[in-house]
Design an enzyme around this catalytic site. Structure first.
Site, short mmCIF file in Angstrom:
data_model
loop_
_atom_site.label_atom_id
_atom_site.label_comp_id
_atom_site.label_asym_id
_atom_site.label_seq_id
_atom_site.Cartn_x
_atom_site.Cartn_y
_atom_site.Cartn_z
N ARG A 15 0.84 -1.21 0.00
CA ARG A 15 0.00 0.00 0.00
C ARG A 15 0.87 1.26 0.00
O ARG A 15 0.99 1.93 -1.02
CB ARG A 15 -0.95 -0.03 1.22
CG ARG A 15 -2.07 0.99 1.15
CD ARG A 15 -1.66 2.40 1.55
NE ARG A 15 -1.10 2.49 2.89
CZ ARG A 15 -0.54 3.59 3.36
NH1 ARG A 15 -0.45 4.69 2.63
NH2 ARG A 15 0.00 3.62 4.58
N ASP A 16 1.52 1.56 1.11
CA ASP A 16 2.31 2.81 1.16
C ASP A 16 3.42 2.75 0.13
O ASP A 16 3.79 3.77 -0.47
CB ASP A 16 2.89 2.98 2.57
CG ASP A 16 3.15 4.43 2.95
OD1 ASP A 16 3.12 5.29 2.05
OD2 ASP A 16 3.38 4.72 4.13
N HIS A 207 5.38 4.70 12.59
CA HIS A 207 5.41 4.56 11.13
C HIS A 207 6.41 5.60 10.61
O HIS A 207 6.09 6.77 10.48
CB HIS A 207 3.99 4.81 10.62
CG HIS A 207 3.80 4.83 9.14
ND1 HIS A 207 3.19 3.80 8.44
CD2 HIS A 207 4.08 5.78 8.20
CE1 HIS A 207 3.11 4.11 7.16
NE2 HIS A 207 3.65 5.31 6.98
N HIS A 209 9.07 7.08 7.79
CA HIS A 209 9.66 7.12 6.45
C HIS A 209 11.13 7.43 6.66
O HIS A 209 11.54 7.93 7.72
CB HIS A 209 8.94 8.15 5.58
CG HIS A 209 7.58 7.68 5.14
ND1 HIS A 209 7.31 7.25 3.87
CD2 HIS A 209 6.42 7.52 5.84
CE1 HIS A 209 6.04 6.87 3.79
NE2 HIS A 209 5.48 7.01 4.96
N CYS A 240 4.30 9.35 -0.10
CA CYS A 240 2.90 9.76 -0.20
C CYS A 240 2.78 10.75 -1.34
O CYS A 240 3.50 11.75 -1.37
CB CYS A 240 2.43 10.38 1.10
SG CYS A 240 0.75 11.03 0.99
N ASN A 249 9.33 4.32 2.90
CA ASN A 249 9.22 3.93 4.31
C ASN A 249 10.53 3.32 4.76
O ASN A 249 11.35 2.88 3.96
CB ASN A 249 8.13 2.87 4.47
CG ASN A 249 6.75 3.41 4.21
OD1 ASN A 249 6.36 3.59 3.07
ND2 ASN A 249 6.01 3.66 5.27
P1 HMG Z 1 -13.06 14.30 -2.74
O1 HMG Z 1 -12.69 14.60 -4.15
O2 HMG Z 1 -13.29 15.44 -1.79
O3 HMG Z 1 -14.28 13.27 -2.62
O4 HMG Z 1 -11.91 13.37 -2.13
P2 HMG Z 1 -15.68 13.22 -3.24
O5 HMG Z 1 -16.55 12.61 -2.19
O6 HMG Z 1 -16.07 14.54 -3.83
O7 HMG Z 1 -15.48 12.14 -4.41
C1 HMG Z 1 -14.77 12.42 -5.59
C2 HMG Z 1 -14.94 11.21 -6.52
O8 HMG Z 1 -14.28 10.08 -5.96
C3 HMG Z 1 -16.38 10.80 -6.71
O9 HMG Z 1 -16.47 10.23 -7.98
C4 HMG Z 1 -16.58 9.74 -5.66
O10 HMG Z 1 -17.60 8.82 -5.99
C5 HMG Z 1 -15.23 9.04 -5.70
P3 HMG Z 1 -17.20 11.04 -9.20
O11 HMG Z 1 -18.57 11.38 -8.69
O12 HMG Z 1 -16.34 12.27 -9.42
O13 HMG Z 1 -17.16 10.05 -10.31
N1 HMG Z 1 -14.89 8.43 -4.41
C6 HMG Z 1 -14.50 7.16 -4.27
N2 HMG Z 1 -14.36 6.15 -5.16
C7 HMG Z 1 -13.92 4.96 -4.67
N3 HMG Z 1 -13.62 4.77 -3.36
C8 HMG Z 1 -13.76 5.74 -2.46
C9 HMG Z 1 -14.22 7.01 -2.90
N4 HMG Z 1 -14.46 8.17 -2.29
C10 HMG Z 1 -14.86 9.03 -3.21
N5 HMG Z 1 -13.46 5.53 -1.19
C11 HMG Z 1 -11.27 11.54 -0.70
C12 HMG Z 1 -12.00 12.88 -0.79
C13 HMG Z 1 -11.11 11.22 0.77
C14 HMG Z 1 -12.12 10.47 -1.39
C15 HMG Z 1 -9.90 11.66 -1.40
O14 HMG Z 1 -9.26 12.77 -0.88
C16 HMG Z 1 -9.04 10.45 -1.23
O15 HMG Z 1 -9.33 9.36 -1.70
N6 HMG Z 1 -7.89 10.62 -0.54
C17 HMG Z 1 -6.95 9.55 -0.29
C18 HMG Z 1 -5.56 10.04 -0.50
C19 HMG Z 1 -4.57 8.93 -0.25
O16 HMG Z 1 -4.84 7.77 -0.52
N7 HMG Z 1 -3.36 9.30 0.25
C20 HMG Z 1 -2.32 8.36 0.50
C21 HMG Z 1 -2.58 7.48 1.67
S1 HMG Z 1 -2.30 8.29 3.24
C22 HMG Z 1 -0.58 8.10 3.53
O17 HMG Z 1 0.13 7.68 2.67
C23 HMG Z 1 -0.05 8.43 4.90
C24 HMG Z 1 0.23 7.18 5.75
O18 HMG Z 1 1.12 6.30 5.09
C25 HMG Z 1 0.82 7.61 7.09
C26 HMG Z 1 2.02 8.57 6.92
O19 HMG Z 1 3.07 8.17 6.38
O20 HMG Z 1 1.84 9.75 7.31
C27 HMG Z 1 -1.07 6.40 6.05
MG MG Z 2 3.26 6.47 5.12
#
Ligand code: HMG
Ligand code: MG
Length: 297
Positions: A15-16, A207, A209, A240, A249
């Site tokens: 994933r990450d 966690h 990096h 990210c 990571n």
């Molecule tokens: P948004 O654009 O505000 O959401 O994003 P929305 O509700 O307006 O939806 C936009 C579109 O996405 C829509 O489709 C929804 O249906 C669809 P459209 O109508 O335009 O065709 N949608 C989805 N489709 C599938 N699955 C879903 C989903 N949700 C909406 N779950 C949202 C808000 C939260 C969805 C967006 O910002 C998002 O997905 N963010 C995730 C970002 C991400 O994955 N970042 C990386 C992971 S975090 C990380 O790496 C940190 C970590 O490792 C810890 C660290 O190191 O700090 C964990």
């Molecule tokens: Mg991370």
């Protein structure tokens, strides 16, 4: 210094690690990667993310990956979930453990989730309530705990306040995250002391990096503080897409090598882990940064 007999590793490579890869990896290769990681002895593997595929195209095949992996008894296969739509997809894919992910800094929360911290926690309250009612386990990530790529320093008291709110949602573990690898060992005790005012130490994971090469040193500082759960990614994959400057990571090989040397049991076989990393490395357009992996090239 304090060295525990055993440490739990949460393998976040699929994933990450893969979320930051520019070229799309095939679903079959992701499945083979996860299966090699479980064969290496990993007990917890973060397989994918049910996030918006518009935001992170690489994770768009989360359901297909879950459908294809060979689930080993006793291994926990987990996934990120950002909202109720993600929870519905995860449950339809048979996922029994999810992770929600909030941030300790406002700007990162906006960039990563398109929501303020408060709005994200409101949405997560609903996700958690539904997930817990359905019998799922929920982990809570907290990003930017040691510094934010947009805002700079983040106070331990701010980290602790949001960690408490995550804990109050019913998560079983809070993963205190160094999103862009800015942490150094001098910060670790202060952040842990602040967080453990609200979250039991046994339920705190770290966690890291490894952007600046301090991740292993941070682990040592955390071990001395009594932490026994660490996230890492095979080969040091990772980063990210919404955190400029986020490199991989902490590499699982580097972590296991150090823990093996210290006599700490992890259950992970270094040779088999290397096989998993080599398998995925062959699909990438770059070599993996793990120092251990490079030392045996
Ligand atoms: P948004 O654009 O505000 O959401 O994003 P929305 O509700 O307006 O939806 C936009 C579109 O996405 C829509 O489709 C929804 O249906 C669809 P459209 O109508 O335009 O065709 N949608 C989805 N489709 C599938 N699955 C879903 C989903 N949700 C909406 N779950 C949202 C808000 C939260 C969805 C967006 O910002 C998002 O997905 N963010 C995730 C970002 C991400 O994955 N970042 C990386 C992971 S975090 C990380 O790496 C940190 C970590 O490792 C810890 C660290 O190191 O700090 C964990
Ligand atoms: Mg991370």
């Amino acid at each position: 210094m304090r060295i525990p007999p055993r440490v739990s590793i949460v393998e976040v490579g699929p994933r990450d690690g893969l979320q930051n890869e520019k070229s799309l990896i095939t679903t079959a290769d992701k499945i083979a990667f996860v299966d090699h990681l479980s064969a290496a002895g990993h007990q917890t593997i973060e397989v994918s993310a049910f996030v918006s595929p518009k935001w992170v195209p690489q994770m768009g095949d989360a359901a297909e990956v879950f459908a294809g992996i060979a689930r080993r008894p006793g291994v926990r296969y987990t996934a990120l979930v950002p909202n109720r739509a993600g929870l519905a997809r995860a449950m339809a894919a048979g996922v029994t453990e999810i992770a929600i992910f909030a941030a300790a800094s406002e700007t990162f929360s906006q960039r990563n989730l398109n929501h303020s911290i408060d709005a994200s926690l409101l949405a997560y309250a609903e996700v958690c309530a539904d997930a817990l009612a359905a019998g799922l386990k929920v982990r809570g990530y907290l990003s930017t705990c040691f510094g934010c790529p947009y805002e700079g320093a983040v106070a331990p008291s701010q980290v602790a306040g949001i960690a408490r709110r995550l804990w109050d949602l019913g998560v079983f573990e809070v993963a205190i995250s160094d999103t862009t690898g800015v942490a150094h060992p001098g910060q670790v005790p202060a952040v842990l002391e602040a967080v453990t005012a609200f979250v039991p130490l046994t339920q705190v994971a770290l966690h890291f990096h490894d952007t600046r090469g301090t991740a292993l040193a941070n682990v040592l500082a955390a071990l001395d503080h009594g932490v026994t759960t660490f996230d890492s990614s095979a080969g040091g994959l990772g980063g990210c897409p919404f955190a400029p400057g986020a490199a991989g990571n902490l590499a699982t090989e580097d972590l296991v090598y150090m823990l093996d040397g210290l006599g700490v049991e992890t259950g992970v076989d270094l040779g088999r882990l290397v096989a998993a990393s080599r398998l995925i490395e062959a699909q990438l357009d770059h070599t993996l940064p793990s120092r251990y992996l490079q030392s045996i090239a």
